[in-house]
Design a protein around this motif. Structure first.
Motif, PDB file in Angstrom:
ATOM      1  N   MET A   1       0.835  -1.195   0.000  1.00 22.13           N
ATOM      2  CA  MET A   1       0.000   0.000   0.000  1.00 22.13           C
ATOM      3  C   MET A   1       0.865   1.238   0.000  1.00 22.13           C
ATOM      4  O   MET A   1       1.873   1.317   0.698  1.00 22.13           O
ATOM      5  CB  MET A   1      -0.896  -0.008   1.236  1.00 22.13           C
ATOM      6  CG  MET A   1      -1.788   1.201   1.345  1.00 22.13           C
ATOM      7  SD  MET A   1      -2.894   1.023   2.765  1.00 22.13           S
ATOM      8  CE  MET A   1      -3.783   2.532   2.600  1.00 22.13           C
ATOM      9  N   ASN A   3       1.737   4.482   1.330  1.00 25.02           N
ATOM     10  CA  ASN A   3       1.439   5.285   2.506  1.00 25.02           C
ATOM     11  C   ASN A   3       1.590   6.768   2.257  1.00 25.02           C
ATOM     12  O   ASN A   3       1.374   7.580   3.154  1.00 25.02           O
ATOM     13  CB  ASN A   3       2.356   4.863   3.666  1.00 25.02           C
ATOM     14  CG  ASN A   3       1.956   3.531   4.223  1.00 25.02           C
ATOM     15  OD1 ASN A   3       0.829   3.098   4.037  1.00 25.02           O
ATOM     16  ND2 ASN A   3       2.865   2.854   4.892  1.00 25.02           N
ATOM     17  N   ARG A 173      -3.225   3.599   6.767  1.00 26.16           N
ATOM     18  CA  ARG A 173      -2.034   2.825   7.130  1.00 26.16           C
ATOM     19  C   ARG A 173      -2.387   1.728   8.134  1.00 26.16           C
ATOM     20  O   ARG A 173      -1.909   0.595   8.048  1.00 26.16           O
ATOM     21  CB  ARG A 173      -0.973   3.745   7.732  1.00 26.16           C
ATOM     22  CG  ARG A 173      -0.406   4.763   6.752  1.00 26.16           C
ATOM     23  CD  ARG A 173       0.589   5.669   7.440  1.00 26.16           C
ATOM     24  NE  ARG A 173       0.970   6.795   6.581  1.00 26.16           N
ATOM     25  CZ  ARG A 173       1.181   8.025   7.009  1.00 26.16           C
ATOM     26  NH1 ARG A 173       1.026   8.291   8.291  1.00 26.16           N
ATOM     27  NH2 ARG A 173       1.532   8.972   6.177  1.00 26.16           N
ATOM     28  N   ASP A 176      -4.476  -1.221   6.913  1.00 28.07           N
ATOM     29  CA  ASP A 176      -3.579  -2.131   6.206  1.00 28.07           C
ATOM     30  C   ASP A 176      -2.875  -3.078   7.163  1.00 28.07           C
ATOM     31  O   ASP A 176      -2.431  -4.164   6.773  1.00 28.07           O
ATOM     32  CB  ASP A 176      -2.549  -1.313   5.419  1.00 28.07           C
ATOM     33  CG  ASP A 176      -1.946  -2.096   4.272  1.00 28.07           C
ATOM     34  OD1 ASP A 176      -2.685  -2.859   3.626  1.00 28.07           O
ATOM     35  OD2 ASP A 176      -0.735  -1.951   4.020  1.00 28.07           O
TER      36      ASP A 176
END
Length: 261
Positions: A1, A3, A173, A176
């Motif tokens: 991902m 961030n 974040r 995730d």
């Protein structure tokens, strides 16, 4: 991902519908007393007496959960009222979530083993994310993330410091890493009885895909109904403080309002 995504550019996503919209009477503890602050200002404090007595009052009125905050701990960066908080959990047939100065796995375990159902991590989400990741990995849904925002940016250290990070960015974040529940507080609303920031609460829920508990500014039963109507977007509950303590409405009335909806 990635961030580095800007929260301003994020596309909303649909959140799972919470099983139940939950009300959380707030018990904020400072110096062993139950208090309320205005906008998180430690110099604008109203004292309401014994936290144990207040817990008994809310349980008698039908509380299923209590939201307990160690204000001394939040300011000091370590728990200061833990014995009193654990006593609340042991003394009443109620589920408790607690936050304030929790910065280590040992402190998390102390609360969870002592009868606390959920631990709230706030400042660490900004200042020590690795610890938060470890806590989420170890304890899953028993870890709740507190995102307290001033002008959209997360505040830390008992709201005494502001970060340069937006609430939605932190939430992405942490989702995730397994975060399932956030508590979102608009500091400008806290203790003001001016109404919650419904728009920001819904935006956080839709952006993150997690459940979000609203905090700050609840002033009427209509505020609660408005939030409950957003349950389909992931708004999972509301924390109520000053409105209960000043007798704007009773917890029984609040529970009836959202159950009726």
């Amino acid at each position: 991902m990635n961030n580095n995504l800007s929260a301003d550019t994020l596309q909303p996503i649909h959140s799972p519908v919470p099983q139940k919209f939950t009300l959380y009477p707030a018990i904020d503890i400072r110096g062993g007393q139950c208090v309320r602050l205005l906008k998180g200002d430690y110099h604008q404090e109203t004292v309401y007496g014994s936290p144990l007595e207040m817990a008994a009052k809310w349980v008698e009125q039908g509380a299923e959960w209590l939201h307990v905050v160690d204000l001394d701990g939040a300011k000091a960066g370590e728990p200061r009222n833990q014995d009193l908080i654990l006593d609340i959990a042991r003394s009443h047939n109620v589920t408790v979530q607690v936050g304030g100065g929790i910065r280590s796995m040992a402190q998390v375990e102390m609360y969870l083993k002592g009868g606390i159902q959920r631990v709230i991590l706030g400042t660490s989400a900004i200042k020590n994310p690795q610890f938060v990741y470890e806590a989420l990995a170890a304890f899953g849904k028993r870890i709740v993330i507190g995102l307290d925002a001033r002008d959209g940016y997360v505040a830390t250290e008992g709201w005494l410091e502001s970060s340069a990070t937006k609430a939605e960015e932190v939430a992405l974040r942490l989702v995730d890493q397994g975060a399932q529940t956030f508590i979102f507080t608009d500091i400008s609303k806290d203790g003001t009885l001016s109404g919650p920031n419904v728009e920001a609460t819904v935006r956080l829920a839709r952006t993150s895909g997690a459940e979000v508990i609203a905090s700050g500014g609840i002033s009427s039963l209509d505020d609660l109904r408005t939030l409950e109507a957003q349950a389909e977007h992931g708004v999972a509950g509301a924390i109520i403080g000053k409105a209960l303590y000043q007798g704007v409405f009773t917890l029984q009335e609040a529970l009836q309002a959202v159950r009726g909806a």
